[in-house]
Design an enzyme around this catalytic site. Structure first.
Site, short mmCIF file in Angstrom:
data_model
loop_
_atom_site.label_atom_id
_atom_site.label_comp_id
_atom_site.label_asym_id
_atom_site.label_seq_id
_atom_site.Cartn_x
_atom_site.Cartn_y
_atom_site.Cartn_z
N GLY A 124 2.61 6.71 -3.27
CA GLY A 124 2.35 5.63 -4.32
C GLY A 124 1.07 4.91 -4.38
O GLY A 124 0.28 5.27 -3.54
N ASP B 62 13.35 9.61 3.25
CA ASP B 62 14.15 9.05 2.20
C ASP B 62 14.73 7.76 2.61
O ASP B 62 15.70 7.81 3.43
CB ASP B 62 15.14 10.01 1.74
CG ASP B 62 16.35 9.34 0.63
OD1 ASP B 62 15.84 8.39 0.32
OD2 ASP B 62 17.28 10.41 0.48
N ALA C 243 9.47 2.12 -3.40
CA ALA C 243 10.19 1.06 -4.52
C ALA C 243 10.25 1.96 -5.69
O ALA C 243 9.64 2.79 -6.07
CB ALA C 243 9.39 0.02 -4.60
N TYR D 232 15.44 -3.97 -12.77
CA TYR D 232 14.39 -3.97 -11.81
C TYR D 232 14.36 -5.29 -10.80
O TYR D 232 14.24 -5.20 -9.62
CB TYR D 232 13.15 -3.67 -12.31
CG TYR D 232 11.92 -4.00 -11.46
CD1 TYR D 232 11.84 -2.89 -10.43
CD2 TYR D 232 11.17 -5.09 -11.59
CE1 TYR D 232 10.70 -2.93 -9.51
CE2 TYR D 232 10.07 -5.09 -10.72
CZ TYR D 232 9.89 -4.06 -9.73
OH TYR D 232 8.94 -4.19 -9.06
#
Length: 289
Positions: free
Chosen positions: A10, A39, A63, A128
Site C-alpha cells: 500500500g 494475511d 487496512a 469504515y
C-alpha cells in the site's frame, strides 16, 4: 532492530520502502510483507510470523481503506480492520513486539467545530470508521505495548489517493467539481512514516493513542486547487456541496485533529500541508517523467 511492516504494498508501506532504499533507516532491519505474503486476518499465519521471528516492532499498514466499498463489503472490511488488528495485538503480546497501528480521523462523527483530541468520544458515522475504531479497541484490550496513530486524508506518490486522482483527472478534463463542505487536513505519507521512525528510534514507552496529520486546515476543494496550482494544471475547478455529489458512505464534515499530544510527547515540528504537498508533487514528478 528488526521491524515487520504489514500491508507493505500500500501507499504507506511503499513509503517505508522508499525510506529504506534512500538510506534513512540505518540500524533498522525492515521486513516487508504484502497482504498476499502475510494475511493478518489469519491468526495462525500471523502467529507463525511473529513468534518465529525476533521483531521489536510491527508497523501495521494493512487496512481496508476504501470508505465507500466498506459499506457494501462489510465482512471483508471487518475482517481486515478488526479481526486483523486483534490478531496482530494478541500475537504481538505473545512475542513481546510493540505494535504501531495506523487509524483514522473517520472514527469521529465530524460534529465538533474544534480540532478533535485523542480522548474525544469516537462516534463513527460509516462502516469504515466503525471498523477502524473497533480495531483500535481490539488492540487496546489485548496489548499494552502499542501506539495507535490516527491520521487523515493520507496521500503520496504511491498507491491510490486523492492527489494522484486529481492529477489524472486534471490531465483528462477541462473542468471538475470538488466538495468544499468537508474540512480536514491532508497528510503526506512520508511525514507520517518519519514520525513512526522517530518513535521507534526514541525507544519510547509512552504507549497509547495519538493524532497525527500535517498542520493546517483545508476542504477537499482547497486541496484540489493547491494540487492544480502547484502542478500548473489549468482547469475550471468548481466548489460544490456534498449533497451535490452523493456517495455510498457519509463523511465527517469536520475532522481536523489536534496534534498537541504527539508534538509535546515527542518534540515534533510538523510541516504545513501546503509545504508537504510541494514535496510530494516533486517526488511524483520524478517517478512519472
Amino acid at each position: 532492530m528488526k521491524i515487520l511492516v504489514t500491508g507493505a504494498s500500500g501507499q504507506l508501506g511503499s513509503t517505508f520502502k522508499s525510506l529504506v532504499s534512500d538510506g534513512h533507516t540505518k540500524d533498522l532491519d525492515f521486513v516487508f510483507k504484502s497482504s498476499s505474503e502475510l494475511d493478518i486476518t489469519d491468526f495462525d499465519e500471523v502467529r507463525q510470523e511473529l513468534v518465529s521471528s525476533d521483531y521489536a516492532y510491527c508497523i501495521n499498514c494493512a487496512a481496508f481503506t476504501n470508505v465507500d466499498k466498506a459499506e457494501a463489503e462489510n465482512d471483508l472490511a471487518y475482517r481486515v480492520n478488526v479481526t486483523g488488528a486483534r490478531n496482530l495485538a494478541m500475537n504481538c503480546n505473545e512475542s513481546k513486539t510493540v505494535l504501531i497501528h495506523i487509524s483514522t480521523d473517520f472514527v469521529f462523527d465530524g460534529f465538533l467545530n474544534t480540532p478533535y483530541l485523542e480522548e474525544d468520544i469516537a462516534r463513527p458515522i460509516g462502516f469504515y470508521g466503525d471498523t477502524k475504531y473497533k480495531g483500535e479497541r481490539a488492540i487496546i484490550n489485548n496489548l499494552q505495548e502499542h501506539f495507535i496513530i490516527r491520521t487523515s486524508w493520507l496521500y503520496s506518490e504511491f498507491g491510490h489517493n486523492f492527489m494522484k486522482t486529481m492529477l489524472k483527472l486534471g490531465s483528462e478534463r477541462d473542468e471538475l467539481s470538488v466538495v468544499y463542505d468537508q474540512i480536514g487536513t491532508p497528510t503526506y505519507a512520508l511525514d507520517l512514516a518519519n514520525v513512526v521512525l522517530h518513535i521507534i528510534k526514541a525507544h519510547s514507552i509512552e504507549y497509547g493513542v495519538y493524532n497525527y496529520s500535517n498542520e493546517g486546515v483545508a476542504s477537499w476543494y482547497d486541496f484540489a486547487k493547491a494540487i492544480f496550482d502547484d502542478y500548473k494544471i489549468n482547469i475550471d475547478l468548481k466548489p460544490i456541496l456534498s449533497t451535490e455529489y452523493p456517495m455510498p458512505a457519509e463523511r465527517p464534515k469536520f475532522s481536523v485533529l489536534d496534534k498537541s499530544k504527539i508534538k509535546n510527547t515527542f518534540g515534533l515540528q510538523i510541516p504545513h500541508w501546503k509545504d508537504s504537498l510541494k514535496v510530494a508533487l516533486k517526488a511524483y514528478s520524478k517517478i512519472n517523467i
